[in-house]
Design a protein around this motif. Structure first.
Motif, PDB file in Angstrom:
ATOM      1  N   VAL A 139      13.224 -49.076 -26.086  1.00  0.00           N
ATOM      2  CA  VAL A 139      12.369 -48.190 -26.863  1.00  0.00           C
ATOM      3  C   VAL A 139      12.287 -46.846 -26.154  1.00  0.00           C
ATOM      4  O   VAL A 139      12.033 -46.782 -24.948  1.00  0.00           O
ATOM      5  CB  VAL A 139      10.948 -48.783 -27.009  1.00  0.00           C
ATOM      6  N   SER A 191      10.118 -40.497 -28.958  1.00  0.00           N
ATOM      7  CA  SER A 191      10.594 -40.418 -30.343  1.00  0.00           C
ATOM      8  C   SER A 191      10.253 -41.658 -31.168  1.00  0.00           C
ATOM      9  O   SER A 191      10.512 -41.691 -32.367  1.00  0.00           O
ATOM     10  CB  SER A 191      12.104 -40.201 -30.362  1.00  0.00           C
ATOM     11  N   ASN A 192       9.710 -42.693 -30.504  1.00  0.00           N
ATOM     12  CA  ASN A 192       9.401 -43.962 -31.177  1.00  0.00           C
ATOM     13  C   ASN A 192      10.633 -44.601 -31.808  1.00  0.00           C
ATOM     14  O   ASN A 192      10.555 -45.221 -32.883  1.00  0.00           O
ATOM     15  CB  ASN A 192       8.322 -43.763 -32.254  1.00  0.00           C
ATOM     16  N   MET A 193      11.764 -44.444 -31.147  1.00  0.00           N
ATOM     17  CA  MET A 193      13.012 -44.960 -31.680  1.00  0.00           C
ATOM     18  C   MET A 193      13.527 -46.144 -30.854  1.00  0.00           C
ATOM     19  O   MET A 193      13.270 -46.244 -29.645  1.00  0.00           O
ATOM     20  CB  MET A 193      14.080 -43.873 -31.712  1.00  0.00           C
ATOM     21  N   LYS A 239      16.834 -48.033 -29.386  1.00  0.00           N
ATOM     22  CA  LYS A 239      18.209 -47.714 -29.029  1.00  0.00           C
ATOM     23  C   LYS A 239      18.949 -48.973 -28.576  1.00  0.00           C
ATOM     24  O   LYS A 239      18.330 -49.941 -28.128  1.00  0.00           O
ATOM     25  CB  LYS A 239      18.245 -46.675 -27.905  1.00  0.00           C
ATOM     26  N   VAL A 250      21.203 -44.541 -31.000  1.00  0.00           N
ATOM     27  CA  VAL A 250      19.940 -44.645 -31.723  1.00  0.00           C
ATOM     28  C   VAL A 250      20.131 -45.519 -32.956  1.00  0.00           C
ATOM     29  O   VAL A 250      21.068 -45.330 -33.733  1.00  0.00           O
ATOM     30  CB  VAL A 250      19.435 -43.252 -32.141  1.00  0.00           C
ATOM     31  N   GLY A 271      17.038 -47.002 -35.016  1.00  0.00           N
ATOM     32  CA  GLY A 271      16.018 -46.750 -36.019  1.00  0.00           C
ATOM     33  C   GLY A 271      14.633 -46.691 -35.407  1.00  0.00           C
ATOM     34  O   GLY A 271      14.463 -46.840 -34.193  1.00  0.00           O
ATOM     35  N   ARG A 272      13.633 -46.512 -36.258  1.00  0.00           N
ATOM     36  CA  ARG A 272      12.277 -46.269 -35.790  1.00  0.00           C
ATOM     37  C   ARG A 272      11.505 -47.567 -35.556  1.00  0.00           C
ATOM     38  O   ARG A 272      11.743 -48.586 -36.204  1.00  0.00           O
ATOM     39  CB  ARG A 272      11.530 -45.406 -36.818  1.00  0.00           C
ATOM     40  N   LEU A 273      10.565 -47.504 -34.603  1.00  0.00           N
ATOM     41  CA  LEU A 273       9.649 -48.611 -34.347  1.00  0.00           C
ATOM     42  C   LEU A 273       8.663 -48.775 -35.504  1.00  0.00           C
ATOM     43  O   LEU A 273       8.383 -47.804 -36.221  1.00  0.00           O
ATOM     44  CB  LEU A 273       8.843 -48.351 -33.070  1.00  0.00           C
ATOM     45  N   ARG A 293       3.575 -46.871 -33.190  1.00  0.00           N
ATOM     46  CA  ARG A 293       3.767 -45.711 -32.324  1.00  0.00           C
ATOM     47  C   ARG A 293       3.653 -46.113 -30.857  1.00  0.00           C
ATOM     48  O   ARG A 293       2.754 -46.860 -30.478  1.00  0.00           O
ATOM     49  CB  ARG A 293       2.732 -44.637 -32.648  1.00  0.00           C
ATOM     50  N   ASP A 347       4.407 -43.396 -28.523  1.00  0.00           N
ATOM     51  CA  ASP A 347       4.272 -42.113 -27.835  1.00  0.00           C
ATOM     52  C   ASP A 347       2.826 -41.774 -27.480  1.00  0.00           C
ATOM     53  O   ASP A 347       2.566 -41.084 -26.495  1.00  0.00           O
ATOM     54  CB  ASP A 347       4.859 -40.991 -28.689  1.00  0.00           C
ATOM     55  N   ILE A 373      17.413 -47.374 -41.048  1.00  0.00           N
ATOM     56  CA  ILE A 373      16.139 -48.079 -41.175  1.00  0.00           C
ATOM     57  C   ILE A 373      16.292 -49.518 -40.691  1.00  0.00           C
ATOM     58  O   ILE A 373      17.232 -50.215 -41.077  1.00  0.00           O
ATOM     59  CB  ILE A 373      15.646 -48.079 -42.648  1.00  0.00           C
TER      60      ILE A 373
END
Length: 404
Positions: free
Chosen positions: A307, A311-313, A315, A326, A328-330, A333, A335, A380
Motif C-alpha cells: 500500500v 496515494s491510497n493505491m 501496488k 500500480v 488500483g485504489r484501496l 483511506r 493517508d 478498479i
C-alpha cells in the motif's frame, strides 16, 4: 482431495503420526494395552490385536474405524471444535490434544482466521467462512503491557503478541489448541519495531530497536513446535520500522530506518538453505519517515503487494524488473493517519484490508477483501466486504492472519 487419497496419505504416515505428531493415539493405545482396558473392550464386542480398533460403542463415529473418522473430522470447520469437545470425554480429549491440527497439516486442510484488537476489550477472532466473531480470553499481563504499543504475528496454531511490561520486553502467546494465553520464551535479543514473517510453523523477526533504543541488524527464528528462538546471521544493515514477509520460500525485509533521520530503500533476502542474506538495492523506493507506519505489505501466491500511503493505491512488485506497478485504489483511506491503524494482510488467496469507518450507526471495523486472480478492470479492484465489527472503534492496533 478425495477421501480415498486422504486415507492413503494418512496410512503411509500413520506410524509417524502415532509416535510424534500427537499424544492422542498414544494415550488411547496405552489405555487399551492395560488388561482392564482390553477386557472392557472385548466385553463391548470390540477386538484387540495390538492395533487401535474399537467396537461400535467405542468409536468416534459409530460403524467407522477411528483412522477414517479422524480424516472426516479433520475437515470439520475449526469454529465447531468447541461444540465437538462437549460431546463426550473422548471428543474433549481429542480437541485438546492438538492431534487434529497435526492431521490437518499433513492433509493440507487450511482455514484462515483473522485475529485483531481494536478496543480495550481485547483480542477477537473472525472466521471468514462462517462470518462469526469469537472473543479471546484477556491476556493475564500487567497493566504496563496492556497500555504499551504491541506487535503481533500468527505462526502455526499460535498467536504471538510482543510488548513491554514494567521492567522488560515480554511475549504472550495464545494457543489455539489449549485456548489460553501463556508466557512465551523471550528472544535472545529482545526488541520492538521489527519486521517479521511466518512460514508454516516457523517465524522470523529481524531488525528493530532494543530496550535502549539501539537499532538492530540481528535476526531470530522462532519454531512454534518447540517454542524456542534461534539466532540467525546478521543483516547487512540495521533497521527499525521495517516489514518482513516470506516469498518463494525465502524471507525478506524491506523499508525501515537505519537512524532517526535515514530511511532505507534497499531490501534484504534471507535464504533458509544457505543461511545468507542478499541485499537488493531499490526494492522499496517509497521512503518512510519516523512518523509513518512500517510498509504495509502482503504476499498472495508468492506475489508481493503493498500500500502506498500518500496515494491510497495498491501496488504489485515485479520480481524480474525490481519495480512496482500500480494496480488500483484501496477501499479505505490510509493517508490521513500515515498508514497507522490499518491492516493489510494476506488471507489465503485474498488480500485483506482491515480498517475503521464511521457510519450512521457509529464506529465499526470493516474487513474488505480482493482476490488478485479476479484481475484488475479499468484500474478498479473489486473489493468485497468480508465482515463488519460494529462499535469496535476505528483504529486497528494489531492484526494477524492464522492459517491452520
Amino acid at each position: 482431495m478425495g477421501l480415498d487419497s486422504d486415507k492413503k496419505k494418512l496410512m503411509s504416515s500413520r506410524y509417524k503420526i502415532n509416535n510424534s505428531s500427537s499424544e492422542y493415539l498414544l494415550e488411547e493405545e496405552k489405555d487399551l494395552e492395560e488388561g482392564s482396558g482390553v477386557e472392557k473392550m472385548k466385553n463391548k464386542g470390540g477386538q484387540y490385536d495390538g492395533q487401535l480398533k474399537y467396537g461400535s460403542n467405542d468409536s468416534l463415529l459409530p460403524g467407522m474405524y477411528d483412522d477414517v473418522a479422524l480424516i472426516c473430522l479433520s475437515w470439520v470447520c475449526r469454529f465447531d471444535y468447541a461444540s465437538l469437545s462437549c460431546l463426550n470425554t473422548r471428543f474433549n480429549f481429542l480437541m485438546k490434544s492438538g492431534y487434529l491440527y497435526e492431521l490437518r497439516k499433513q492433509l493440507g486442510v487450511v482455514e484462515h482466521w483473522v485475529y485483531m484488537v481494536s478496543d480495550p476489550r481485547g483480542w477477537e477472532g473472525f472466521d471468514p467462512t462462517r462470518k462469526k466473531w469469537m472473543r479471546l480470553p484477556k491476556i493475564p499481563c500487567d497493566e504496563c503491557f496492556n497500555h504499551a504499543d504491541k506487535e503481533s504475528l500468527a505462526v502455526g496454531s499460535e498467536l504471538l503478541v510482543f510488548g513491554r511490561e514494567l521492567f522488560e520486553f515480554a511475549i504472550w502467546k495464545y494457543s489455539l489448541v489449549r485456548g489460553l494465553w501463556v508466557k512465551c520464551e523471550g528472544m535472545n535479543h529482545p526488541r520492538c519495531l521489527f519486521g517479521s514473517g511466518t512460514l508454516g510453523s516457523i517465524a522470523i523477526v529481524a531488525g528493530g530497536s532494543d530496550q535502549n533504543g539501539n537499532i538492530l541488524k540481528s535476526a531470530e527464528l522462532y519454531d512454534s513446535s518447540t517454542g524456542k528462538w534461534t539466532m540467525l546471521p546478521n543483516m547487512h544493515s540495521p533497521r527499525r520500522l521495517c516489514s518482513g514477509f516470506f516469498m518463494d520460500g525465502k524471507f525478506y525485509v524491506i523499508g525501515g530506518m537505519t537512524s532517526p533521520n535515514d530511511s532505507l530503500t534497499c531490501g534484504e533476502e534471507f535464504d533458509l538453505k544457505t543461511k545468507k542474506w542478499r541485499k537488493i538495492d531499490g526494492m522499496y523506493p517509497n521512503v518512510n519517515r519516523a512518523a509513518q507506519a512500517p510498509p504495509l505489505v502482503a504476499v498472495v501466491s508468492d506475489e508481493l503487494y503493498a500500500v502506498e500511503y500518500l496515494s491510497n493505491m495498491v501496488k504489485k512488485y515485479d520480481k524480474e524488473k525490481n519495480s512496482w506497478d500500480v494496480l488500483g485504489r484501496l477501499p479505505v483511506r490510509a493517508d490521513s493517519s500515515n498508514g497507522w491503524g490499518l491492516a493489510f494482510k494476506a488471507c489465503g488467496e485474498r488480500l485483506l484490508v482491515v480498517g475503521g469507518q464511521r457510519g450512521p450507526e457509529g464506529e465499526a471495523i470493516v474487513l474488505n477483501s480482493w482476490t488478485p486472480k479476479s484481475g484488475v478492470k479499468d484500474g478498479i479492484l473489486d473489493w468485497k466486504v468480508l465482515g463488519i465489527k460494529e462499535h469496535a472503534g476505528v483504529f486497528v492496533y494489531n492484526c494477524a492472519v492464522m492459517g491452520c
